[in-house]
Motif scaffolding. Structure first.
Motif, PDB file in Angstrom:
ATOM      1  N   ALA A 109      95.032  74.969  38.719  1.00 19.96           N
ATOM      2  CA  ALA A 109      95.400  74.927  37.402  1.00 19.96           C
ATOM      3  C   ALA A 109      94.290  73.806  36.713  1.00 19.96           C
ATOM      4  O   ALA A 109      93.799  73.792  35.572  1.00 19.96           O
ATOM      5  CB  ALA A 109      96.861  74.628  37.013  1.00 19.96           C
ATOM      6  N   SER A 112      93.311  77.236  27.044  1.00 21.00           N
ATOM      7  CA  SER A 112      93.478  76.212  27.655  1.00 21.00           C
ATOM      8  C   SER A 112      93.921  75.201  27.112  1.00 21.00           C
ATOM      9  O   SER A 112      94.718  74.186  27.673  1.00 21.00           O
ATOM     10  CB  SER A 112      92.023  75.929  28.542  1.00 21.00           C
ATOM     11  N   LEU A 140      95.153  79.630  36.558  1.00 18.61           N
ATOM     12  CA  LEU A 140      96.360  79.354  36.165  1.00 18.61           C
ATOM     13  C   LEU A 140      97.737  79.687  36.021  1.00 18.61           C
ATOM     14  O   LEU A 140      98.618  79.219  36.002  1.00 18.61           O
ATOM     15  CB  LEU A 140      96.058  79.021  34.452  1.00 18.61           C
ATOM     16  N   THR A 195     101.607  78.086  36.017  1.00 18.43           N
ATOM     17  CA  THR A 195     102.382  78.604  34.966  1.00 18.43           C
ATOM     18  C   THR A 195     103.529  79.424  35.301  1.00 18.43           C
ATOM     19  O   THR A 195     104.516  78.904  34.709  1.00 18.43           O
ATOM     20  CB  THR A 195     101.263  79.464  34.086  1.00 18.43           C
ATOM     21  N   VAL A 247     106.819  78.058  33.983  1.00 21.00           N
ATOM     22  CA  VAL A 247     107.852  78.616  33.110  1.00 21.00           C
ATOM     23  C   VAL A 247     109.264  79.146  33.582  1.00 21.00           C
ATOM     24  O   VAL A 247     109.910  78.811  32.866  1.00 21.00           O
ATOM     25  CB  VAL A 247     106.712  80.010  32.624  1.00 21.00           C
ATOM     26  N   LEU A 249      97.644  75.571  26.830  1.00 17.25           N
ATOM     27  CA  LEU A 249      98.400  75.375  27.821  1.00 17.25           C
ATOM     28  C   LEU A 249      98.312  73.912  28.198  1.00 17.25           C
ATOM     29  O   LEU A 249      99.773  73.397  28.660  1.00 17.25           O
ATOM     30  CB  LEU A 249      97.699  76.085  29.009  1.00 17.25           C
ATOM     31  N   PHE A 283     102.015  71.796  28.754  1.00 20.73           N
ATOM     32  CA  PHE A 283     102.183  71.227  30.016  1.00 20.73           C
ATOM     33  C   PHE A 283     102.605  69.818  29.643  1.00 20.73           C
ATOM     34  O   PHE A 283     103.576  69.149  30.112  1.00 20.73           O
ATOM     35  CB  PHE A 283     101.042  71.276  30.990  1.00 20.73           C
ATOM     36  N   THR A 305     102.968  69.108  36.475  1.00 21.40           N
ATOM     37  CA  THR A 305     102.390  68.518  35.242  1.00 21.40           C
ATOM     38  C   THR A 305     101.429  67.094  35.230  1.00 21.40           C
ATOM     39  O   THR A 305     100.294  67.437  35.093  1.00 21.40           O
ATOM     40  CB  THR A 305     103.328  68.332  33.892  1.00 21.40           C
TER      41      THR A 305
END
Lengths: 276, 293
Positions: free
Chosen positions: A93, A105, B16, B20, B24, A108, A112, A153
């Motif tokens: 990621a 991106s 991703l 994700t 989530v 996202l 995060f 994260t």
């Protein structure tokens, strides 16, 4: 000559002051270790005296009664499994977020990022019901999966930052030579990420090894070290000789880990704090 | 060209996806579910749930126990943030100066941070109890003068001291990193201008360290507001709620009293408080930054 002399005196003074602080910091550990070699009767007589005849009996009792080997194994599985999974998931990621120039991106990244403001207690109750309905409770792998979702994260940002600082030319050259993005990632990018992956691994180990509440909610049995110590404490309440031996036994592995990985731990904390 | 770009985007999306998905499932979804639950009368894991608007929030804000837990948390946060910052800065300056055995000392100061907070709590209950009693006996301290460290008056200060002991080494490491990033030239220049060690600390190092102090303060405040393990292990929130922090209160409401909806409302309030503090600190920091320019 004179300045050299005064500098040496300055060094002696700061060393003494630092040593004094170190003594204060170390005293609790020292008292705990000393009492772990005493009988309960000796502790009741005096908790600051040295043991009359040092005994290892407390350690035997702790290791057997709290089933320490299996708790240790449980902690290793959870921490190790989470680190491996987290490294895979967040390096993929982090790389994509660094290289993909698109609105998505950015969106996202923001999503995060915003999670860092949310305390664990805010999602705790709903998370437990989600875990129950997905059948994740009571399993170590379920806990690993949940940790991965909650702890990815900061690793993603650390890796994203690292990738951004690496020139793109190498990847472009590889792609011109016919690499797909996936090949390019695994063959070119991943080997370069080693230092940041070490940092991420160490940070995760520090977050997870000693965590209490999430494993308690998800596992509901004494399967990791902090959980088994909590149960043990409840069971052997006021038997301080045993509880102190439990402290030593459960702290020793992480101290050894630290002494071996000191460099990575220290640079990891500095890096994690800057991003966190 | 268009096709290549599309294929690239698809690959990035696939990269991703795993992160994700878990994020989530275990963060975003529970977060919104929490907000929904906080507006309902959810009880335990009972299936029938009714929307009741902001009633839970109104109850929390007027409830004595919750308000007391807020106040306890604020006091605890103030105590720990200030003391841990001071101790960590002091240790960092000592280890940054001309001290011998730096590595050994650094390890000793950081050691408590490696320990589980639960187990640290047990050790300190012993220190405040049996060890203190033995010590008081030894020096012949009369019964009337003895402090009940985990009693109603002192418990919060005692658990705060434990927390400082546990976390100071961590913030010290961040301060050391900050001090090391100050260039030697600046310090050398100050020394040539005739500044002593103390002047350099006060007028050169501390101002340059301001961003790090800000960050550590932010980290300390947000982590103190979430504090759970230490009071849980040492006092279970007692005596009589003297050490019941917000996090402990949420836990008790949700899992002991099973009032899921009410507990999530309390937890959303905690979230809003942390947001507000973070925003306020950043605002303050930016204003200061502008004023300095």
């Amino acid at each position: 000559m004179n300045t050299k002399h005064s500098r040496r005196r300055g060094e002696a003074v700061t060393t003494t002051v630092t040593a004094l602080f170190a003594l204060i910091f170390f005293l609790p550990v020292l008292i705990a270790v000393i009492n772990s070699f005493k009988t309960n009767g000796e502790i009741l007589a005096s908790a600051i005296a040295l043991p009359g005849a040092p005994t290892l009996e407390n350690y035997k009792t702790v290791i057997e009664a709290s089933d320490f080997p299996s708790a240790f194994l449980g902690s290793c599985i959870v921490t190790g499994g989470e680190i491996v999974l987290n490294l895979v998931v967040s390096s993929l990621a982090g790389y994509a977020l660094a290289r993909w120039k698109s609105v998505w991106s950015h969106v996202l990244t923001l999503v995060f990022l915003s999670s860092m403001f949310v305390p664990f207690h805010t999602i705790m109750i709903a998370l437990l019901s989600t875990a129950k309905s997905l059948g994740l409770t009571g399993h170590l792998w379920g806990l690993i999966l949940i940790y991965c979702g909650l702890q990815c994260t900061i690793p993603i940002f650390l890796i994203k930052g690292f990738v951004s600082s690496v020139p793109k030319e190498l990847e472009e050259a590889a792609m011109i030579d016919g690499c797909s993005i996936a090949q390019c990632f695994f063959l070119v990018v991943l080997p370069m990420l080693k230092p940041i992956l070490a940092t991420v691994a160490v940070l995760n180990a520090l977050w997870i090894w000693n965590d209490y509440l999430l494993p308690y909610l998800i596992l509901a049995k004494p399967a990791t070290i902090p959980l088994s110590q909590m149960y043990f404490y409840g069971q052997y309440n006021q038997q301080w000789n045993l509880i102190m031996a439990g402290f030593v036994v459960s702290t020793l592995p992480v101290v050894i880990f630290f002494l071996c990985m000191q460099k990575h731990v220290i640079s990891g904390i500095a890096a994690g704090a800057v991003k966190g | 060209m268009q096709k290549v770009k599309l294929r690239q985007s698809a690959a990035y999306l696939a990269f991703l996806l795993p992160a994700t998905a878990v994020f989530v499932a275990f963060f975003v979804f529970p977060f919104f579910k929490s907000i929904w639950l906080s507006l309902t009368d959810a009880y335990g894991y009972r299936q029938d749930i009714n929307f009741i608007g902001l009633k839970n929030y109104a109850e929390a804000l007027s409830n004595k126990a919750f308000r007391s837990s807020l106040w306890v948390t604020v006091k605890y946060t103030a105590l720990v943030t200030v003391s841990a910052n001071v101790v960590a800065l002091l240790l960092a300056f000592l280890l940054d100066g001309s001290t011998r055995f730096k590595k050994l000392f650094r390890t000793i100061f950081f050691l408590p941070n490696l320990m589980s907070l639960i187990i640290v709590g047990f050790v300190w209950v012993f220190l405040y109890g049996g060890v203190y009693r033995s010590f008081a006996d030894l020096i012949g301290l009369p019964e009337a003068l003895r402090v009940s460290w985990l009693g109603p008056d002192m418990a919060l200060i005692s658990i705060a001291a434990t927390a400082v002991w546990q976390c100071a080494g961590y913030y010290m490491l961040i301060y050391i990193a900050g001090l090391q990033s100050i260039s030697d030239e600046v310090i050398e220049a100050a020394r040539i201008d005739g500044a002593g060690t103390w002047d350099i600390i006060r007028h050169v190092k501390l101002p340059l360290l301001a961003p790090v102090i800000f960050m550590n303060t932010l980290l300390l405040i947000t982590s103190c507001f979430k504090t759970f393990d230490i009071p849980m292990a040492m006092t279970s929130g007692g005596p009589a709620g003297a050490t019941t922090t917000i996090a402990l209160q949420i836990y008790n409401t949700g899992f002991r009293a099973n009032r899921t909806g009410y507990a999530t409302a309390q937890s959303v309030i905690l979230f809003l408080i942390i947001c507000a503090i973070t925003a306020a600190l950043y605002f303050f920091q930016n204003r200061r930054g502008e004023a300095a320019e």
